[in-house]
Every structure is written in C-alpha cells, then in structure tokens.
Write an enzyme that holds these catalytic residues in place. Structure first.
Site, PDB file in Angstrom:
ATOM      1  CD1 TRP A 169      17.010  42.257  18.569  1.00 52.00           C
ATOM      2  CD2 TRP A 169      15.353  43.449  19.444  1.00 52.00           C
ATOM      3  NE1 TRP A 169      17.500  43.497  18.862  1.00 52.00           N
ATOM      4  CE2 TRP A 169      16.508  44.249  19.402  1.00 52.00           C
ATOM      5  CE3 TRP A 169      14.180  43.994  19.964  1.00 52.00           C
ATOM      6  CZ2 TRP A 169      16.534  45.570  19.859  1.00 52.00           C
ATOM      7  CZ3 TRP A 169      14.196  45.299  20.419  1.00 52.00           C
ATOM      8  CH2 TRP A 169      15.357  46.068  20.363  1.00 52.00           C
TER       9      TRP A 169
ATOM     10  CE  LYS B 241      34.192  35.921  34.850  1.00 48.43           C
ATOM     11  NZ  LYS B 241      34.797  37.133  35.402  1.00 48.43           N
TER      12      LYS B 241
ATOM     13  CE  LYS C 101      25.999  39.958  37.534  1.00 48.63           C
ATOM     14  NZ  LYS C 101      26.980  39.128  36.841  1.00 48.63           N
TER      15      LYS C 101
ATOM     16  CB  CYS D 213      13.458  35.466  18.598  1.00 47.91           C
ATOM     17  SG  CYS D 213      14.035  36.649  17.373  1.00 47.91           S
TER      18      CYS D 213
ATOM     19  CG  HIS E  84      60.930  41.871  31.439  1.00 46.79           C
ATOM     20  ND1 HIS E  84      62.181  42.416  31.293  1.00 46.79           N
ATOM     21  CD2 HIS E  84      60.447  41.687  30.190  1.00 46.79           C
ATOM     22  CE1 HIS E  84      62.443  42.583  30.002  1.00 46.79           C
ATOM     23  NE2 HIS E  84      61.403  42.139  29.315  1.00 46.79           N
TER      24      HIS E  84
ATOM     25  NE  ARG F 174      14.813  34.713  24.317  1.00 49.97           N
ATOM     26  CZ  ARG F 174      16.100  34.984  24.478  1.00 49.97           C
ATOM     27  NH1 ARG F 174      16.532  35.429  25.636  1.00 49.97           N
ATOM     28  NH2 ARG F 174      16.944  34.838  23.494  1.00 49.97           N
TER      29      ARG F 174
ATOM     30  CG  ASN G 115      14.678  32.085  18.700  1.00 47.88           C
ATOM     31  OD1 ASN G 115      13.903  32.877  18.178  1.00 47.88           O
ATOM     32  ND2 ASN G 115      14.526  31.657  19.938  1.00 47.88           N
ATOM     33  N   GLY G 116      17.943  32.515  15.565  1.00 55.87           N
ATOM     34  CA  GLY G 116      19.281  32.283  15.039  1.00 55.87           C
ATOM     35  C   GLY G 116      19.529  33.094  13.790  1.00 55.87           C
TER      36      GLY G 116
ATOM     37  CD  GLU H  83      36.853  38.020  32.550  1.00 57.73           C
ATOM     38  OE1 GLU H  83      35.763  37.504  32.872  1.00 57.73           O
ATOM     39  OE2 GLU H  83      37.293  39.049  33.104  1.00 57.73           O
TER      40      GLU H  83
ATOM     41  CD  GLU I 142      35.212  37.546  39.292  1.00 63.19           C
ATOM     42  OE1 GLU I 142      34.608  38.614  39.471  1.00 63.19           O
ATOM     43  OE2 GLU I 142      35.090  36.869  38.251  1.00 63.19           O
TER      44      GLU I 142
END
Length: 615
Positions: free
Chosen positions: A74, A492, A610, A2, A511, A27, A100-101, A488, A495
């Site tokens: 939305w 990060k 990207k 929104c 192990h 949005r 919004n929310g 992940e 990267e």
C-alpha cells in the site's frame, strides 16, 4: 498496509511466498512482488494491482528457487506502479529488500547516495535502504549481509520492518525491526524457516515462532536463526507456541486483543498515512472524500457526529480542522443530535466517525443531516459498512480488525484521519502556506516513530498500575487539545476495569470536582510541554494541596514536573497538534494494566458490545 513473507529451506519458495501474500492481501493491494534466488541470481517479478495480477505474471514467467522474499504494498512514497513495487534491488544487483514503514530521512539519504553515483529506479523511500546496504557492504561490512544491514539500520529514522536477501550469501535472509510500525515473526521449521509481517501468512507451516523486538536483527538460515541487537549484543529469543485455533493465532504473543491492538498503533497509524501523504511535495490526497476545491471553499461549517470514543476523537479533530482549514466545527453526540432539530444547509458538511460504520445513533444523525441537504462525510474502519455507503465521501481508518470492545487503535487512526482531513481542506481552501503545509506533513512522517517510542515505555506504566489498581475513583485532567484525551483516558478505565473515573477540563476543577480530591483520589494530569503547561502545573499543585495522588503525563526531559507529582509517565516530545495521539497511549496502557491486575475481562467487559446497533 503492507505484507511481508520470506522463506529459506528446501522447498520451492515462490508458491509458499505467494500463498502467504494471499493471506496478507488485506494489508495492501496497490502492487505485489517476489524475489527468488535462482541459479545464483536474483529474479524479480512485480505487478500493479491485486495479487492475482502477480500470479498471472508468474504463471507466464515462472521463477524457481528455494530462497525468496515477497511483498504486497500500500503506497507511501511513489505512485502505485511496477517500478515502485517491492522488492527493490540494489544498483549492483547484489541485494534485494522488502520493507514496511516510512524512512523519515530518505530525502537526505537519497541525495547523499545520488552524489556518490547511485542511480535510483523508483520514487520510493524503500529503495534508499537497499542502495545503502549495497554501499555499506563494499565499505566497512566486508560484503557481509548481516553487518551491512545492521549498519544501514543505524542510519534510518522512523519505525521499520525490513527483510533483505543477497546473492552473495544465499544461505540467509536478514530481518530487522525498529519500533512498532511493522511486526516481524520468524517461523521455525525442520530444515526450513519463514519470515512474515503477520502470523496468518505462515501459520499453516509452523506453530513455533519468534517475534523480533524493536532494534533487533535476525540472521535466518534454513537450519536456524541468530538474533542480536542493533548494538551487536546477542539475544536469546523466546519461542512462542501458537495454537492452531483462529483466536489464539490472531492474538499471537499477546495476552489479550486489547493489548495487541494497543501495540499495533505504530503500524495502524502508518497504514492510515500510507498512500495519502506525499512527502516529496508535501501534499495530502483523499480521493474517496469526493470533495472538489469549489466544494471545500463553499463550506461554512462542519458538524462532527459520533458516540463514545469516536466523540472524543471528534473533539480533537475540531482543533485540527479549525486551526488548519479555518472552518468552524461543532461536535455532537450522535445519540442526541437528531432530537433537537439541528440547523443545516448545503454549505454544511456533517462528518460521522464510527469504527464499525453501523452505530445506530450515528446513522440516525446522518439520516437527519441528509434530509436537510447537508454534505455527508464519514471516517470508518469497516469497509463497506452503512456509514461508508450512505456518505457522499469517506476516509477509511485503515486500522485493521479491532476485536477488543474498548477502542484503541481505531481511536488514534481516526484522529490521524482528521489531521489529514484538516490538511486536505486547508490545501483546497487555500489557507495554508506551502511552508506551513510542509511542516505539518513532515511532522506526520515522524508520528509512527513517536508512537513506537511511547510504546517502548510500557513497563513503567505496568509498574504504576500495580500500585494503583486498588483505588476506586480516578480524576483525569487536561486542557486545550488534550482535554479530550482526559475524557478518553477516564472512559478506558471505566470500560474495562469498572473503576469510576471522570475526565474534566483542568481549568474547571475548582468549580466543583476539587471537592472530591483526597488521599483516595488519584489524579491523572496531562501536563505536556505546550502552551498551557504552566496552567497544568498549577492544577497539579492544587490537587497536591488537597492530598491527592498525582500522576503526571509529561514530556520527556521535564524534570520540574517530577518535583510536583507523585508519579510521572513520560512521552516523547511531539508537535503540539500531534500530542493527543501520543498522550493517549500511556492512558490506554494504564487502563489495560489496571484491569488485568483487577482480574477483569479486558476484551469483553460486562454490559458492553463492540458496535451499538440498537438505540
């Protein structure tokens, strides 16, 4: 997704608001509306669909005034329809709101207000806010818009951006921010001021902006604004000078795009939930998936193909889909999948996860699956991309543009999308009871606020990064559904800081990797209060026994883990299936902050792109 725009000053408000909404139309495009103070009354125009429909209505039935608010929507609660479009007005016609929310507790608030005689004109959660403000203005706030809005905000659960206008006090707009589900920028002008949910909406008119922090409320007048906390303490705001160039404008108050995108996750997760989850009857709708009940029941297997961060997202999704839909899931690297002649048939769905929708290895895996008769599904952020076009059905991440090379908000959005997919398949396949479905749906309602509360702890992460940035090797440990988050977190750090880091299943540490642990090897252990908590405590003790520096990621209130680890980063308590979405955020912040301390190019790390569009 929104968008909010507000104006108070001497100029005609309607064209300024509509122009700002045009810049935010990406949005939300379910509906749009404006409310303007005209001759002492609140005049509202709303319409369904794209903004052009509202513009046509305003041309036929204009409103003129110098103070107003607007919104492009939305949907979350309530179908896209004119009566559900923002702005919403109180029953007494005195107050109007855009928002919004997600109001997590809107049902009990609605029931309470209805019992007092309030008649609701919509099915939205937002209308509860304006009716609550109207009641409080009469009972305790003495008609004061700022005080009534402040009091109302204390009743709301969840993360919110709210702007309110009153015909009783036409000299002001009041804006509130709670959490990180929506931003609030206040643009400062000469004899006029602006409010927007995103900088581009008002950048043409002013470069001087104030950004509300969580749990702050602003009273915005034509000649200035005052800000206080929701506890009533005055705030001296920082005024940011936004450059005219598009890059600086897009970053706004943040130093890097990656930082901005980390902090946008409350909003991006709200946006991926929006319009798909029906909290009133606890169902999920994914119309673009093009999957019937018969199709879902006929599936015997789902194969997820993805690369990098998206692959780790798929590993989390495996837990979601197997547990909630009782469908066997395999997860494969897109770059390896087509080289082993995979076994596929028409009862297998192949799900590709790709932020860009143009990753060549993932597209090749989709091509292989299509040639063998499998159903193609995709979770994609870039609208109209190849992975979206060739699939039989898709789910859009709705994360918005992600500029930083290291994916953050697309990762969490894609996990939420798989949670929605699992619930949807569970519905269609008839494996979830109504009570189970209701619990999982209501858990989702709390997720944006949990993310916002996690982000509010960023200073502790930044302080820890200062102590750790000189190390050259890290080990990340997790078990069960949080093992992919260890992967992940390590990715990060690799990267963007160029530090060697490994993610490993904690139970496998003895192990082999335990041989690496010494006083020069920080160990990040994801030790949340879940079914494997005791196992993770044991792993922490083993790492400490070898001299390792242990950083525990723990559940709020867990004091025991602090007696075992050297450092503890806390996250709010969350349902077990949603823990990965919460847990990854401190690890994103840790990688970002360490990279900044090391002077690395955070947004454009060396050797990376990207989107990988060549093999």
């Amino acid at each position: 997704m929104c968008g909010i725009v507000g104006y108070i000053g001497a100029l005609r408000a309607t064209p300024l608001i509509v122009d700002g909404l045009q810049r935010l139309e990406y949005r939300g495009y379910d509906s749009a509306g404006v409310a303007v103070l005209a001759d002492g009354q609140i005049e509202i125009r709303r319409d369904v669909g794209k903004l052009s429909n509202l513009q046509a209505r305003l041309q036929a039935d204009p409103i003129d005034g110098t103070t107003g608010i607007g919104h492009t929507r939305w949907a979350t609660h309530g179908v896209p329809a004119e009566h559900n479009a923002h702005p919403h007005i109180s029953m007494d016609g005195e107050f109007v709101v855009v928002h919004n929310g997600i109001v997590e507790n809107y049902l009990p608030l609605r029931d309470e207000l209805s019992a007092e005689g309030v008649q609701f004109a919509s099915e939205t959660d937002t209308e509860v806010i304006v009716q609550l403000i109207a009641r409080l203005a009469q009972n305790g706030a003495h008609g004061d818009l700022t005080e009534a809005t402040r009091q109302a905000a204390t009743y709301l659960r969840g993360s919110h951006a709210i702007v309110v206008m009153s015909r009783r006090q036409p000299d002001r707009l009041v804006a509130v921010r709670i959490g990180n589900a929506g931003g609030v920028a206040i643009g400062l002008g000469q004899g006029e001021n602006y409010i927007a949910s995103d900088i581009p909406a008002i950048l043409e008119h002013t470069r001087q902006m104030i950004f509300l922090e969580s749990r702050q409320i602003a009273t915005v007048r034509a000649d200035g604004c005052t800000i206080q906390t929701l506890d009533g303490h005055p705030v001296e705001p920082q005024i940011h000078a936004i450059a005219w160039d598009p890059v600086s404008a897009a970053k706004g108050e943040y130093k890097h795009f990656m930082q901005k995108e980390i902090f946008e996750q409350g909003r991006s997760i709200t946006d991926t939930i929006r319009g798909r989850v029906h909290f009133d009857h606890n169902t999920v709708t994914l119309p673009d998936l093009n999957l019937t009940e018969a199709d879902a029941r006929a599936l015997t297997r789902l194969v997820t193909v993805a690369c990098g961060t998206s692959y780790y997202s798929g590993l989390v999704g495996k837990f979601y889909i197997e547990q909630l839909a009782r469908l066997n899931v395999e997860v494969d690297y897109g770059s390896e999948y087509r080289y082993r002649d995979p076994i596929l048939d028409h009862n297998t769905a192949v799900l590709s996860i790709t932020q860009s929708g143009e990753t060549v290895d993932t597209l090749a895996a989709m091509e292989e699956a299509q040639s063998k008769g499998a159903r193609l599904l995709s979770i994609v952020n870039a609208i109209g991309s190849q992975a979206m076009r060739v699939a039989d059905g898709h789910i859009s991440m709705n994360a918005g543009p992600e500029i930083g090379v290291a994916s953050t908000k697309a990762f969490t959005s894609s996990m939420v999308d798989q949670y929605l997919l699992a619930l949807y398949l569970g519905q269609l396949r008839g494996v979830l009871t109504p009570d189970q479905r209701a619990q999982h749906v209501q858990d989702l309602a709390h997720l944006p606020d949990l993310v916002s509360r996690t982000l509010e702890r960023h200073e502790a992460v930044e302080a820890l990064a200062q102590q750790l940035h000189h190390f050259t090797d890290f080990l990340y440990l997790g078990r069960g559904i949080n093992y992919p988050i260890a992967l992940e977190g390590a990715l990060k750090l690799k990267e963007i800081s160029y530090i060697h880091a490994e993610g490993y299943p904690a139970g496998e540490m003895k192990h082999g990797p335990i041989a690496l642990i010494d006083e020069n090897m920080p160990v990040v252990a994801i030790a949340l209060k879940d079914a494997v908590y005791d196992k993770m405590i044991s792993q922490i003790e083993q790492a400490k026994a070898r001299g390792g520096i242990v950083i525990a990621l723990a559940t709020e209130g867990d004091t025991f883990v602090a007696t075992k680890a050297d450092h503890v980063l806390y996250v709010p308590e969350a349902p077990a299936l949603l823990n990965p979405i919460i847990a990854v955020i401190p690890l994103q912040l840790l990688a970002y902050s360490i990279a900044v301390w090391r002077g690395a190019d955070v947004d454009q790390p060396r050797n990376l792109a990207k989107s990988v569009t060549v093999e």
